[in-house]
Enzyme design. Structure first.
Site, PDB file in Angstrom:
ATOM      1  N   ASN A 247       1.066  -1.216   0.209  1.00 55.15           N
ATOM      2  CA  ASN A 247       0.106   0.168  -0.045  1.00 55.15           C
ATOM      3  C   ASN A 247       0.888   1.103  -0.081  1.00 55.15           C
ATOM      4  O   ASN A 247       1.594   1.496   1.146  1.00 55.15           O
ATOM      5  CB  ASN A 247      -0.941  -0.028   1.444  1.00 55.15           C
ATOM      6  CG  ASN A 247      -1.781   1.089   1.621  1.00 55.15           C
ATOM      7  OD1 ASN A 247      -1.729   2.086   0.400  1.00 55.15           O
ATOM      8  ND2 ASN A 247      -2.125   1.410   2.618  1.00 55.15           N
ATOM      9  N   TRP A 248       0.957   1.842  -1.159  1.00 53.86           N
ATOM     10  CA  TRP A 248       1.890   2.987  -1.323  1.00 53.86           C
ATOM     11  C   TRP A 248       1.403   4.287  -0.783  1.00 53.86           C
ATOM     12  O   TRP A 248       2.210   5.152  -0.491  1.00 53.86           O
ATOM     13  CB  TRP A 248       2.277   3.043  -2.630  1.00 53.86           C
ATOM     14  CG  TRP A 248       3.274   2.230  -3.204  1.00 53.86           C
ATOM     15  CD1 TRP A 248       3.675   1.140  -2.770  1.00 53.86           C
ATOM     16  CD2 TRP A 248       3.972   2.366  -4.594  1.00 53.86           C
ATOM     17  NE1 TRP A 248       4.680   0.665  -3.363  1.00 53.86           N
ATOM     18  CE2 TRP A 248       4.974   1.201  -4.478  1.00 53.86           C
ATOM     19  CE3 TRP A 248       4.074   3.086  -5.581  1.00 53.86           C
ATOM     20  CZ2 TRP A 248       5.981   0.951  -5.438  1.00 53.86           C
ATOM     21  CZ3 TRP A 248       5.003   3.045  -6.426  1.00 53.86           C
ATOM     22  CH2 TRP A 248       5.973   1.983  -6.715  1.00 53.86           C
ATOM     23  N   LYS A 249       0.201   4.420  -0.136  1.00 59.51           N
ATOM     24  CA  LYS A 249      -0.554   5.231   0.312  1.00 59.51           C
ATOM     25  C   LYS A 249      -0.170   6.671  -0.604  1.00 59.51           C
ATOM     26  O   LYS A 249      -0.241   6.770  -1.754  1.00 59.51           O
ATOM     27  CB  LYS A 249       0.199   5.652   1.840  1.00 59.51           C
ATOM     28  CG  LYS A 249      -0.084   4.261   2.581  1.00 59.51           C
ATOM     29  CD  LYS A 249       0.095   4.576   4.141  1.00 59.51           C
ATOM     30  CE  LYS A 249      -0.123   3.225   4.829  1.00 59.51           C
ATOM     31  NZ  LYS A 249      -0.085   3.510   6.162  1.00 59.51           N
TER      32      LYS A 249
ATOM     33  N   HIS B 228      -9.411   1.061   5.222  1.00 60.90           N
ATOM     34  CA  HIS B 228      -7.952   1.290   5.575  1.00 60.90           C
ATOM     35  C   HIS B 228      -8.229   2.084   6.724  1.00 60.90           C
ATOM     36  O   HIS B 228      -9.207   3.279   6.803  1.00 60.90           O
ATOM     37  CB  HIS B 228      -7.069   1.996   4.726  1.00 60.90           C
ATOM     38  CG  HIS B 228      -5.711   2.021   5.306  1.00 60.90           C
ATOM     39  ND1 HIS B 228      -5.205   3.097   6.215  1.00 60.90           N
ATOM     40  CD2 HIS B 228      -4.938   0.952   5.075  1.00 60.90           C
ATOM     41  CE1 HIS B 228      -4.033   2.639   6.436  1.00 60.90           C
ATOM     42  NE2 HIS B 228      -3.702   1.725   5.854  1.00 60.90           N
TER      43      HIS B 228
ATOM     44  N   GLU C 196      -6.892   4.953   7.980  1.00 64.72           N
ATOM     45  CA  GLU C 196      -6.579   6.135   7.752  1.00 64.72           C
ATOM     46  C   GLU C 196      -7.722   6.936   6.842  1.00 64.72           C
ATOM     47  O   GLU C 196      -8.018   7.916   7.193  1.00 64.72           O
ATOM     48  CB  GLU C 196      -5.344   6.400   6.743  1.00 64.72           C
ATOM     49  CG  GLU C 196      -4.098   6.228   7.577  1.00 64.72           C
ATOM     50  CD  GLU C 196      -2.902   5.647   6.834  1.00 64.72           C
ATOM     51  OE1 GLU C 196      -2.685   5.539   5.671  1.00 64.72           O
ATOM     52  OE2 GLU C 196      -1.995   5.023   7.438  1.00 64.72           O
TER      53      GLU C 196
ATOM     54  N   GLU D  49      -5.283  -5.021  10.533  1.00 61.71           N
ATOM     55  CA  GLU D  49      -4.477  -3.845  10.903  1.00 61.71           C
ATOM     56  C   GLU D  49      -4.662  -3.044  12.293  1.00 61.71           C
ATOM     57  O   GLU D  49      -5.342  -2.002  12.231  1.00 61.71           O
ATOM     58  CB  GLU D  49      -4.118  -2.895   9.807  1.00 61.71           C
ATOM     59  CG  GLU D  49      -4.122  -3.385   8.371  1.00 61.71           C
ATOM     60  CD  GLU D  49      -3.362  -2.335   7.477  1.00 61.71           C
ATOM     61  OE1 GLU D  49      -2.211  -2.746   7.105  1.00 61.71           O
ATOM     62  OE2 GLU D  49      -4.036  -1.647   7.160  1.00 61.71           O
TER      63      GLU D  49
ATOM     64  N   GLY E 101       2.389   2.199  10.673  1.00 63.73           N
ATOM     65  CA  GLY E 101       3.787   3.023  10.574  1.00 63.73           C
ATOM     66  C   GLY E 101       4.340   3.687  11.899  1.00 63.73           C
ATOM     67  O   GLY E 101       5.031   4.552  11.899  1.00 63.73           O
TER      68      GLY E 101
ATOM     69  N   SER F 281       3.198  -2.283  10.263  1.00 61.23           N
ATOM     70  CA  SER F 281       4.858  -2.255  10.506  1.00 61.23           C
ATOM     71  C   SER F 281       5.425  -3.659  10.021  1.00 61.23           C
ATOM     72  O   SER F 281       6.495  -4.017  10.712  1.00 61.23           O
ATOM     73  CB  SER F 281       5.212  -2.027  12.130  1.00 61.23           C
ATOM     74  OG  SER F 281       4.798  -0.644  12.262  1.00 61.23           O
TER      75      SER F 281
ATOM     76  N   GLY G  52       2.794  -1.124   4.325  1.00 58.38           N
ATOM     77  CA  GLY G  52       3.027   0.149   3.786  1.00 58.38           C
ATOM     78  C   GLY G  52       4.530   0.785   3.645  1.00 58.38           C
ATOM     79  O   GLY G  52       4.729   0.327   2.454  1.00 58.38           O
ATOM     80  N   GLY G  53       5.029   1.194   4.596  1.00 59.71           N
ATOM     81  CA  GLY G  53       6.318   1.824   4.272  1.00 59.71           C
ATOM     82  C   GLY G  53       7.486   0.769   3.697  1.00 59.71           C
ATOM     83  O   GLY G  53       7.940   1.420   2.790  1.00 59.71           O
TER      84      GLY G  53
END
Ligand code: PGA
Length: 251
Positions: free
Chosen positions: A10-12, A93, A95, A164, A170, A209, A230-231
């Protein structure tokens, strides 16, 4: 694990066209792991370009609107995602839930729109730290599943659940294998209650994470069918280490 492991990046809100070199490198790496299903959800602006640049990666969206078209400035519909070659969309998600006020009903409507458009859907759920501390984690997640998952006949085949924990996203903090095992078992039980035999087709991904250092331990946990990353999905190096850790051929 009944299904091939599924690893989704997930590149956000990260990535311009310069990032396509990483996507191509991820694609080449993923081609060496036929036992793993690999997807990336880049920002909307890169979906079409990425679809054309890759061979094995499944490209998806990070959100969609519940309607097909109309006066919804700034939104993108599931039909539009399908039109440019997306294979799936992430909905719900944390966010989106927290920053855009999306309710379970909103998430369910988006998931239904995605399925109707012919996409697969990844439905995200997860508790906050305060909810976990209060001993409510499983109740919160089960309520999110009840409210967010589409139930139409036959849809389970195209549904993935991503667990999640909000406090793990993150932050570098990851849920313990025991907590993941307990939560994924609770999610599986809920899926069986909702879908009956169809539940067997639903993968349950862990997210929050996930990185090269902790992936193998997480993938060894019962009912972890892959990861939403993500990251660590932004570079081929770190993302492919996670894909490698998921490859059953390398056990
Ligand atoms: P993270 O994000 O891997 O950077 O924690 C996961 C996610 O939000 O899907």
């Amino acid at each position: 694990m009944p299904n091939r492991p599924y690893i989704v990046g997930n590149w956000k809100m990260n990535g311009t066209r310069a990032q396509m070199a990483e996507a191509r490198a991820i694609d080449r790496g993923a081609a060496r792991h036929a036992g793993v299903r690999v997807g990336i959800a880049p920002p909307f602006t890169l979906i079409s370009t990425m679809v054309e640049a890759v061979q094995v990666l499944i490209v998806g969206g990070q959100d969609c609107h519940a309607r097909i078209s109309g006066a919804f400035t700034g939104d993108v519909s599931a039909v539009m995602l399908k039109d440019v070659g997306a294979g799936f969309v992430i909905v719900g998600h944390s966010e989106r839930r927290s920053m855009h006020g999306e309710s379970d009903a909103d998430v369910k409507a988006k998931a239904q729109a995605a399925l109707e458009a012919g996409l697969e859907v990844i439905v995200c759920v997860g508790e906050t730290e305060a909810q976990r501390d209060a001993g409510q984690a499983e109740a919160v997640v089960c309520a999110q599943l009840d409210g967010s998952l589409p139930r139409e006949e036959g849809v389970a085949q195209r549904v993935t659940v991503a667990y999640e924990p909000v406090w793990a996203i993150g932050t570098g903090r990851v849920a313990s294998p025991d907590d993941v095992r307990a939560m994924h078992a609770a999610i599986r039980a809920r899926l069986i209650a909702l879908y009956g035999d169809g539940a067997a087709a639903v993968r349950i991904l862990y997210g929050g994470s996930v990185n090269a250092g902790n992936a193998a331990e997480l993938f060894a946990v019962d009912e972890v069918g892959g990861a939403l990353v993500g990251g660590a999905s932004l570079t081929a190096d770190s993302f492919l280490s996670i894909v490698t850790a998921a490859d059953p051929a390398l056990d």
